[in-house]
Design a protein around this motif. Sequence first.
Motif, PDB file in Angstrom:
ATOM      1  N   PHE A   1     -20.112  -0.213  15.165  1.00 55.59           N
ATOM      2  CA  PHE A   1     -21.737   0.248  15.042  1.00 55.59           C
ATOM      3  C   PHE A   1     -22.206  -0.391  13.633  1.00 55.59           C
ATOM      4  O   PHE A   1     -23.485  -0.236  13.472  1.00 55.59           O
ATOM      5  CB  PHE A   1     -22.072   1.484  15.283  1.00 55.59           C
TER       6      PHE A   1
ATOM      7  N   VAL B   1     -24.931  -3.175  12.272  1.00 60.72           N
ATOM      8  CA  VAL B   1     -26.317  -3.232  12.073  1.00 60.72           C
ATOM      9  C   VAL B   1     -26.595  -2.699  10.625  1.00 60.72           C
ATOM     10  O   VAL B   1     -27.783  -2.986  10.129  1.00 60.72           O
ATOM     11  CB  VAL B   1     -27.086  -1.928  12.741  1.00 60.72           C
TER      12      VAL B   1
ATOM     13  N   TRP C   1     -27.999  -8.831   9.904  1.00 63.58           N
ATOM     14  CA  TRP C   1     -28.466  -8.352  10.981  1.00 63.58           C
ATOM     15  C   TRP C   1     -30.096  -8.194  11.125  1.00 63.58           C
ATOM     16  O   TRP C   1     -30.660  -8.728  11.969  1.00 63.58           O
ATOM     17  CB  TRP C   1     -27.896  -7.014  11.120  1.00 63.58           C
TER      18      TRP C   1
ATOM     19  N   PHE D   1     -23.252  -4.293  22.249  1.00 59.24           N
ATOM     20  CA  PHE D   1     -22.188  -3.647  21.513  1.00 59.24           C
ATOM     21  C   PHE D   1     -21.067  -2.808  22.077  1.00 59.24           C
ATOM     22  O   PHE D   1     -19.983  -3.072  21.917  1.00 59.24           O
ATOM     23  CB  PHE D   1     -22.909  -2.577  20.558  1.00 59.24           C
ATOM     24  N   PHE D   2     -21.435  -2.111  23.184  1.00 57.91           N
ATOM     25  CA  PHE D   2     -20.279  -1.592  24.071  1.00 57.91           C
ATOM     26  C   PHE D   2     -19.566  -2.420  24.771  1.00 57.91           C
ATOM     27  O   PHE D   2     -18.361  -2.060  24.886  1.00 57.91           O
ATOM     28  CB  PHE D   2     -21.083  -0.426  25.027  1.00 57.91           C
TER      29      PHE D   2
ATOM     30  N   LYS E   1     -37.439   1.104  23.533  1.00 63.02           N
ATOM     31  CA  LYS E   1     -36.562   1.773  24.361  1.00 63.02           C
ATOM     32  C   LYS E   1     -35.590   1.035  25.054  1.00 63.02           C
ATOM     33  O   LYS E   1     -34.355   1.020  24.937  1.00 63.02           O
ATOM     34  CB  LYS E   1     -36.783   3.042  24.901  1.00 63.02           C
TER      35      LYS E   1
ATOM     36  N   CYS F   1     -33.724  -1.490  22.638  1.00 60.71           N
ATOM     37  CA  CYS F   1     -32.667  -0.973  22.194  1.00 60.71           C
ATOM     38  C   CYS F   1     -31.413  -0.775  23.128  1.00 60.71           C
ATOM     39  O   CYS F   1     -30.344  -0.878  22.633  1.00 60.71           O
ATOM     40  CB  CYS F   1     -33.042   0.478  21.499  1.00 60.71           C
ATOM     41  N   ARG F   2     -31.795  -0.322  24.291  1.00 63.93           N
ATOM     42  CA  ARG F   2     -30.560   0.010  25.134  1.00 63.93           C
ATOM     43  C   ARG F   2     -29.857  -1.510  25.460  1.00 63.93           C
ATOM     44  O   ARG F   2     -28.812  -1.246  25.664  1.00 63.93           O
ATOM     45  CB  ARG F   2     -31.035   0.675  26.398  1.00 63.93           C
ATOM     46  N   LYS F   3     -30.578  -2.451  25.610  1.00 58.49           N
ATOM     47  CA  LYS F   3     -30.070  -3.806  25.803  1.00 58.49           C
ATOM     48  C   LYS F   3     -28.890  -4.057  24.753  1.00 58.49           C
ATOM     49  O   LYS F   3     -28.043  -4.728  24.954  1.00 58.49           O
ATOM     50  CB  LYS F   3     -30.975  -4.864  26.173  1.00 58.49           C
ATOM     51  N   ILE F   4     -29.507  -4.066  23.445  1.00 60.31           N
ATOM     52  CA  ILE F   4     -28.920  -3.971  22.157  1.00 60.31           C
ATOM     53  C   ILE F   4     -27.445  -3.388  22.286  1.00 60.31           C
ATOM     54  O   ILE F   4     -26.100  -3.736  21.882  1.00 60.31           O
ATOM     55  CB  ILE F   4     -29.511  -3.891  21.073  1.00 60.31           C
ATOM     56  N   GLY F   5     -27.477  -2.081  22.776  1.00 59.56           N
ATOM     57  CA  GLY F   5     -26.647  -1.280  22.698  1.00 59.56           C
ATOM     58  C   GLY F   5     -25.557  -1.473  23.692  1.00 59.56           C
ATOM     59  O   GLY F   5     -24.189  -1.423  23.381  1.00 59.56           O
ATOM     60  N   ARG F   6     -25.945  -1.908  24.891  1.00 61.12           N
ATOM     61  CA  ARG F   6     -24.979  -2.481  25.853  1.00 61.12           C
ATOM     62  C   ARG F   6     -24.182  -3.680  25.424  1.00 61.12           C
ATOM     63  O   ARG F   6     -23.164  -3.720  25.749  1.00 61.12           O
ATOM     64  CB  ARG F   6     -25.920  -2.920  27.159  1.00 61.12           C
TER      65      ARG F   6
END
Length: 385
Positions: free
Chosen positions: A88, A91, A96, A81-82, A71, A74-79
């Motif tokens: 999105f 991926v 990838w 991207f954002f 978790k 995944c949050r670090k990857i999402g950060r």
Amino acid sequence: MLREIGDGPGGGALSMEISLDEEYGIPGTRSTAVDETLRAQPKSKGPMDRIVTLEARQSTLNSAYKQEERKEVCRKIGRFFFSGALSFNIVNDPFWLPMVEGIAAYGVGFKHPSMHELRTWILKEEVGDINTMMEEHKKAWAEYGCTIMSDGWTDGKNRVLINFLVNSPAGTWFLKSIDASDSIENGTLLFKYLDDVVKEVGEEHVIQVITDNASNYKNAGVKLMEKRKKLWWTSCAAHCIDLMLEDISKMKVFEDTIRLAKQVVKFIYGHTWVLALMRSFTKNKEIIRPAITWFATSYLTLQSIYKQKQPFQAMFSSREWHNGPFVQHNKGIRAHSTILYDVNFWSRVAFCIKSVIPLVSVLREVDSEERPAMGFIYELMDVAK
């Protein structure tokens, strides 16, 4: 187990007999009553049972820890991207997953490439790999022949760019792109661009050259066939159909209907309150908005409006609309009148759809990469007619 055994009449002795089932767990001489008694007694856990229990608990803890660890990753990857406003859909890129798996396989201590590495040795090695792939395509061009395709488009800086691609049984290969902003209307220069590409690929390999059907491209194609006797110039089927739809759109009944439909759609999507109201009546179904180019989108807009005929009529007849801020708005009055009181609007929309949807269906097919060969296109056109 102790048991008294006789040694003769009147004599006896004590002897010890060890039954197999007690010592080794092998069915032996123990009675059924004893078995039932032992089963009824609570079983005591030995050292191995405690070890197995501890391992199961540890496995559960490890699984929970891994879930939390994943978790956080995944949050670090999402950060990432954002912060970079990345799509999105990245991926789903074929490169990838190999990248993520490569980092995971390396393990702890992986040092990411620097910006300098990305633009030096990493880039050079990728270019080398691409050149190797190109050699495989060139072999297919020599063995089977190929088609040169030109694709003109305008970028965000209003530059007119022409992409040149080469198609063969090995696939489609992007060859190069040129800036033709100052020469797109010049048939002579277009002929030179096409001729240079044929020379670069090899005239002996080229079967046909495909371009748009505009007059400047058509003149360049004719000149190319006069010079290169073994190849053919062919106009793009998708562009031809789009030009047909453009000519059809100039007919009065089509022109008036498309104009009214565009006014309604522009009014709805230009005001957030009206758009929210429309979505509540159409159950969040959107209307295809007409684009500047590709005249097929105008007819697809008509089709999507016609599918929402009843929700549109219900919306403009609703209490929410009559109590809303746009009931006295000039554009709102026109849209309301078109949807509810124009006796010809809906019948003309249906007529336009019925007239051109067969051509739009052909356009969808020829503009995709999933359909083969010219024979299929001829069959589609016959069906459309």
